[in-house]
Design a protein around this motif. Structure first.
Motif, PDB file in Angstrom:
ATOM      1  N   GLU A 111       0.848  -1.194   0.000  1.00 49.88           N
ATOM      2  CA  GLU A 111       0.000   0.000   0.000  1.00 49.88           C
ATOM      3  C   GLU A 111       0.882   1.243   0.000  1.00 49.88           C
ATOM      4  O   GLU A 111       1.939   1.255   0.628  1.00 49.88           O
ATOM      5  CB  GLU A 111      -0.897   0.031   1.244  1.00 49.88           C
ATOM      6  CG  GLU A 111      -1.863  -1.130   1.341  1.00 49.88           C
ATOM      7  CD  GLU A 111      -2.964  -1.067   0.317  1.00 49.88           C
ATOM      8  OE1 GLU A 111      -3.346   0.047  -0.099  1.00 49.88           O
ATOM      9  OE2 GLU A 111      -3.437  -2.136  -0.096  1.00 49.88           O
ATOM     10  N   GLU A 112       0.428   2.280  -0.690  1.00 50.10           N
ATOM     11  CA  GLU A 112       1.133   3.560  -0.658  1.00 50.10           C
ATOM     12  C   GLU A 112       0.803   4.289   0.644  1.00 50.10           C
ATOM     13  O   GLU A 112      -0.142   3.927   1.353  1.00 50.10           O
ATOM     14  CB  GLU A 112       0.718   4.416  -1.862  1.00 50.10           C
ATOM     15  CG  GLU A 112       1.279   3.927  -3.173  1.00 50.10           C
ATOM     16  CD  GLU A 112       2.797   4.007  -3.253  1.00 50.10           C
ATOM     17  OE1 GLU A 112       3.412   4.853  -2.580  1.00 50.10           O
ATOM     18  OE2 GLU A 112       3.370   3.197  -3.995  1.00 50.10           O
ATOM     19  N   SER A 113       1.538   5.328   0.937  1.00 49.79           N
ATOM     20  CA  SER A 113       1.324   6.116   2.147  1.00 49.79           C
ATOM     21  C   SER A 113      -0.022   6.828   2.105  1.00 49.79           C
ATOM     22  O   SER A 113      -0.544   7.158   1.034  1.00 49.79           O
ATOM     23  CB  SER A 113       2.423   7.169   2.289  1.00 49.79           C
ATOM     24  OG  SER A 113       3.681   6.561   2.405  1.00 49.79           O
ATOM     25  N   CYS A 114      -0.585   7.054   3.294  1.00 48.61           N
ATOM     26  CA  CYS A 114      -1.768   7.896   3.437  1.00 48.61           C
ATOM     27  C   CYS A 114      -1.703   8.563   4.806  1.00 48.61           C
ATOM     28  O   CYS A 114      -0.943   8.149   5.675  1.00 48.61           O
ATOM     29  CB  CYS A 114      -3.067   7.104   3.248  1.00 48.61           C
ATOM     30  SG  CYS A 114      -3.464   5.975   4.583  1.00 48.61           S
ATOM     31  N   ILE A 115      -2.482   9.609   4.975  1.00 48.12           N
ATOM     32  CA  ILE A 115      -2.557  10.300   6.263  1.00 48.12           C
ATOM     33  C   ILE A 115      -3.973  10.140   6.789  1.00 48.12           C
ATOM     34  O   ILE A 115      -4.946  10.482   6.108  1.00 48.12           O
ATOM     35  CB  ILE A 115      -2.199  11.796   6.144  1.00 48.12           C
ATOM     36  CG1 ILE A 115      -0.766  11.966   5.649  1.00 48.12           C
ATOM     37  CG2 ILE A 115      -2.404  12.500   7.494  1.00 48.12           C
ATOM     38  CD1 ILE A 115      -0.353  13.411   5.417  1.00 48.12           C
ATOM     39  N   VAL A 116      -4.090   9.607   8.004  1.00 52.16           N
ATOM     40  CA  VAL A 116      -5.381   9.483   8.667  1.00 52.16           C
ATOM     41  C   VAL A 116      -5.674  10.819   9.355  1.00 52.16           C
ATOM     42  O   VAL A 116      -4.821  11.355  10.075  1.00 52.16           O
ATOM     43  CB  VAL A 116      -5.378   8.332   9.696  1.00 52.16           C
ATOM     44  CG1 VAL A 116      -6.729   8.231  10.396  1.00 52.16           C
ATOM     45  CG2 VAL A 116      -5.009   7.011   9.014  1.00 52.16           C
ATOM     46  N   MET A 117      -6.880  11.332   9.108  1.00 51.89           N
ATOM     47  CA  MET A 117      -7.294  12.631   9.645  1.00 51.89           C
ATOM     48  C   MET A 117      -8.643  12.473  10.347  1.00 51.89           C
ATOM     49  O   MET A 117      -9.278  11.423  10.238  1.00 51.89           O
ATOM     50  CB  MET A 117      -7.449  13.654   8.508  1.00 51.89           C
ATOM     51  CG  MET A 117      -6.278  13.820   7.569  1.00 51.89           C
ATOM     52  SD  MET A 117      -4.993  14.895   8.189  1.00 51.89           S
ATOM     53  CE  MET A 117      -5.799  16.474   8.262  1.00 51.89           C
ATOM     54  N   GLN A 118      -9.071  13.533  11.029  1.00 50.85           N
ATOM     55  CA  GLN A 118     -10.427  13.619  11.566  1.00 50.85           C
ATOM     56  C   GLN A 118     -11.032  14.937  11.123  1.00 50.85           C
ATOM     57  O   GLN A 118     -10.329  15.954  11.035  1.00 50.85           O
ATOM     58  CB  GLN A 118     -10.425  13.565  13.092  1.00 50.85           C
ATOM     59  CG  GLN A 118     -10.049  12.225  13.653  1.00 50.85           C
ATOM     60  CD  GLN A 118     -10.033  12.227  15.165  1.00 50.85           C
ATOM     61  OE1 GLN A 118      -9.880  13.267  15.803  1.00 50.85           O
ATOM     62  NE2 GLN A 118     -10.163  11.055  15.766  1.00 50.85           N
ATOM     63  N   ASP A 119     -12.354  14.921  10.865  1.00 55.87           N
ATOM     64  CA  ASP A 119     -13.041  16.156  10.509  1.00 55.87           C
ATOM     65  C   ASP A 119     -13.373  16.943  11.775  1.00 55.87           C
ATOM     66  O   ASP A 119     -12.916  16.601  12.871  1.00 55.87           O
ATOM     67  CB  ASP A 119     -14.262  15.888   9.619  1.00 55.87           C
ATOM     68  CG  ASP A 119     -15.459  15.267  10.336  1.00 55.87           C
ATOM     69  OD1 ASP A 119     -15.468  15.160  11.583  1.00 55.87           O
ATOM     70  OD2 ASP A 119     -16.411  14.888   9.628  1.00 55.87           O
ATOM     71  N   VAL A 120     -14.172  17.986  11.649  1.00 55.33           N
ATOM     72  CA  VAL A 120     -14.460  18.882  12.768  1.00 55.33           C
ATOM     73  C   VAL A 120     -15.268  18.241  13.890  1.00 55.33           C
ATOM     74  O   VAL A 120     -15.371  18.808  14.969  1.00 55.33           O
ATOM     75  CB  VAL A 120     -15.150  20.174  12.281  1.00 55.33           C
ATOM     76  CG1 VAL A 120     -14.213  20.994  11.414  1.00 55.33           C
ATOM     77  CG2 VAL A 120     -16.449  19.856  11.544  1.00 55.33           C
ATOM     78  N   GLU A 121     -15.843  17.052  13.651  1.00 58.48           N
ATOM     79  CA  GLU A 121     -16.559  16.338  14.709  1.00 58.48           C
ATOM     80  C   GLU A 121     -15.922  14.999  15.046  1.00 58.48           C
ATOM     81  O   GLU A 121     -16.516  14.155  15.697  1.00 58.48           O
ATOM     82  CB  GLU A 121     -18.034  16.164  14.351  1.00 58.48           C
ATOM     83  CG  GLU A 121     -18.799  17.457  14.456  1.00 58.48           C
ATOM     84  CD  GLU A 121     -20.297  17.265  14.589  1.00 58.48           C
ATOM     85  OE1 GLU A 121     -20.779  16.127  14.641  1.00 58.48           O
ATOM     86  OE2 GLU A 121     -20.986  18.291  14.633  1.00 58.48           O
ATOM     87  N   GLY A 122     -14.677  14.786  14.599  1.00 61.51           N
ATOM     88  CA  GLY A 122     -13.950  13.585  14.969  1.00 61.51           C
ATOM     89  C   GLY A 122     -14.150  12.391  14.058  1.00 61.51           C
ATOM     90  O   GLY A 122     -13.665  11.304  14.356  1.00 61.51           O
ATOM     91  N   ASN A 123     -14.855  12.556  12.929  1.00 61.92           N
ATOM     92  CA  ASN A 123     -15.024  11.464  11.973  1.00 61.92           C
ATOM     93  C   ASN A 123     -13.723  11.252  11.204  1.00 61.92           C
ATOM     94  O   ASN A 123     -13.172  12.199  10.657  1.00 61.92           O
ATOM     95  CB  ASN A 123     -16.144  11.775  10.991  1.00 61.92           C
ATOM     96  CG  ASN A 123     -17.462  11.962  11.678  1.00 61.92           C
ATOM     97  OD1 ASN A 123     -17.958  11.062  12.350  1.00 61.92           O
ATOM     98  ND2 ASN A 123     -18.040  13.147  11.543  1.00 61.92           N
ATOM     99  N   GLU A 124     -13.259   9.997  11.178  1.00 62.28           N
ATOM    100  CA  GLU A 124     -12.014   9.706  10.481  1.00 62.28           C
ATOM    101  C   GLU A 124     -12.195   9.774   8.962  1.00 62.28           C
ATOM    102  O   GLU A 124     -13.240   9.436   8.439  1.00 62.28           O
ATOM    103  CB  GLU A 124     -11.497   8.304  10.855  1.00 62.28           C
ATOM    104  CG  GLU A 124     -11.023   8.174  12.271  1.00 62.28           C
ATOM    105  CD  GLU A 124     -12.121   7.746  13.244  1.00 62.28           C
ATOM    106  OE1 GLU A 124     -13.262   7.497  12.791  1.00 62.28           O
ATOM    107  OE2 GLU A 124     -11.838   7.685  14.437  1.00 62.28           O
ATOM    108  N   PHE A 125     -11.135  10.217   8.302  1.00 63.39           N
ATOM    109  CA  PHE A 125     -11.028  10.148   6.854  1.00 63.39           C
ATOM    110  C   PHE A 125      -9.559  10.055   6.518  1.00 63.39           C
ATOM    111  O   PHE A 125      -8.707  10.265   7.367  1.00 63.39           O
ATOM    112  CB  PHE A 125     -11.717  11.342   6.155  1.00 63.39           C
ATOM    113  CG  PHE A 125     -11.067  12.677   6.364  1.00 63.39           C
ATOM    114  CD1 PHE A 125     -10.197  13.201   5.418  1.00 63.39           C
ATOM    115  CD2 PHE A 125     -11.341  13.431   7.501  1.00 63.39           C
ATOM    116  CE1 PHE A 125      -9.613  14.457   5.590  1.00 63.39           C
ATOM    117  CE2 PHE A 125     -10.776  14.677   7.682  1.00 63.39           C
ATOM    118  CZ  PHE A 125      -9.909  15.193   6.731  1.00 63.39           C
ATOM    119  N   CYS A 126      -9.272   9.685   5.296  1.00 63.29           N
ATOM    120  CA  CYS A 126      -7.874   9.531   4.871  1.00 63.29           C
ATOM    121  C   CYS A 126      -7.552  10.488   3.745  1.00 63.29           C
ATOM    122  O   CYS A 126      -8.387  10.740   2.875  1.00 63.29           O
ATOM    123  CB  CYS A 126      -7.606   8.108   4.374  1.00 63.29           C
ATOM    124  SG  CYS A 126      -7.701   6.867   5.661  1.00 63.29           S
TER     125      CYS A 126
END
Length: 128
Positions: A111-126
């Motif tokens: 797998e290539e690199s990705c960054i795990v993030m959270q939106d303004v209410e804590g929902n994860e996205f990449c």
């Protein structure tokens, strides 16, 4: 053969207007005015190609990891340092909007690199 269908992604949230504005900025979507953005909000792809995002107010907060999440495709076709630079640039753009960086998942040969993030209410996205 089944034809391609349009679909909508629905988010449960505490502040639909705020979350819709965040995702509108992330994706370049528009946020049309609604009668009561405290109860629900939407953001739509101005080209009509992407899915409609719908945000509905719910009383309970998020307590566990998302079972479904969005991947924002900013590094498609890129590898190595070029991919990391694209991911980091997008991360830097999203932080002032209220996103939170969780962690970098580095390339592992499959797998290539990705960054795990959270939106303004804590929902994860990449950032992918």
């Amino acid at each position: 053969m089944v034809s391609v269908r349009k679909f909508q992604v629905t988010f449960d949230c505490a502040d639909p207007g705020r979350v819709a504005r965040f995702w509108g900025e992330v994706l370049g979507y528009t946020v049309p005015p609604l009668d009561d953005p405290g109860q629900s909000a939407v953001c739509v792809d101005p080209s009509g190609e992407g899915p409609r995002l719908y945000f509905q107010r719910v009383p309970e907060g998020k307590v566990v990891k998302n079972r479904v999440h969005l991947c924002v495709r900013v590094g498609t076709g890129l590898v190595g340092e070029e991919r990391l630079a694209a991911l980091e640039a997008e991360c830097a753009r999203l932080l002032p909007l209220g996103a939170v960086r969780v962690r970098l998942l580095e390339a592992d040969g499959e797998e290539e690199s990705c960054i795990v993030m959270q939106d303004v209410e804590g929902n994860e996205f990449c950032l992918d």
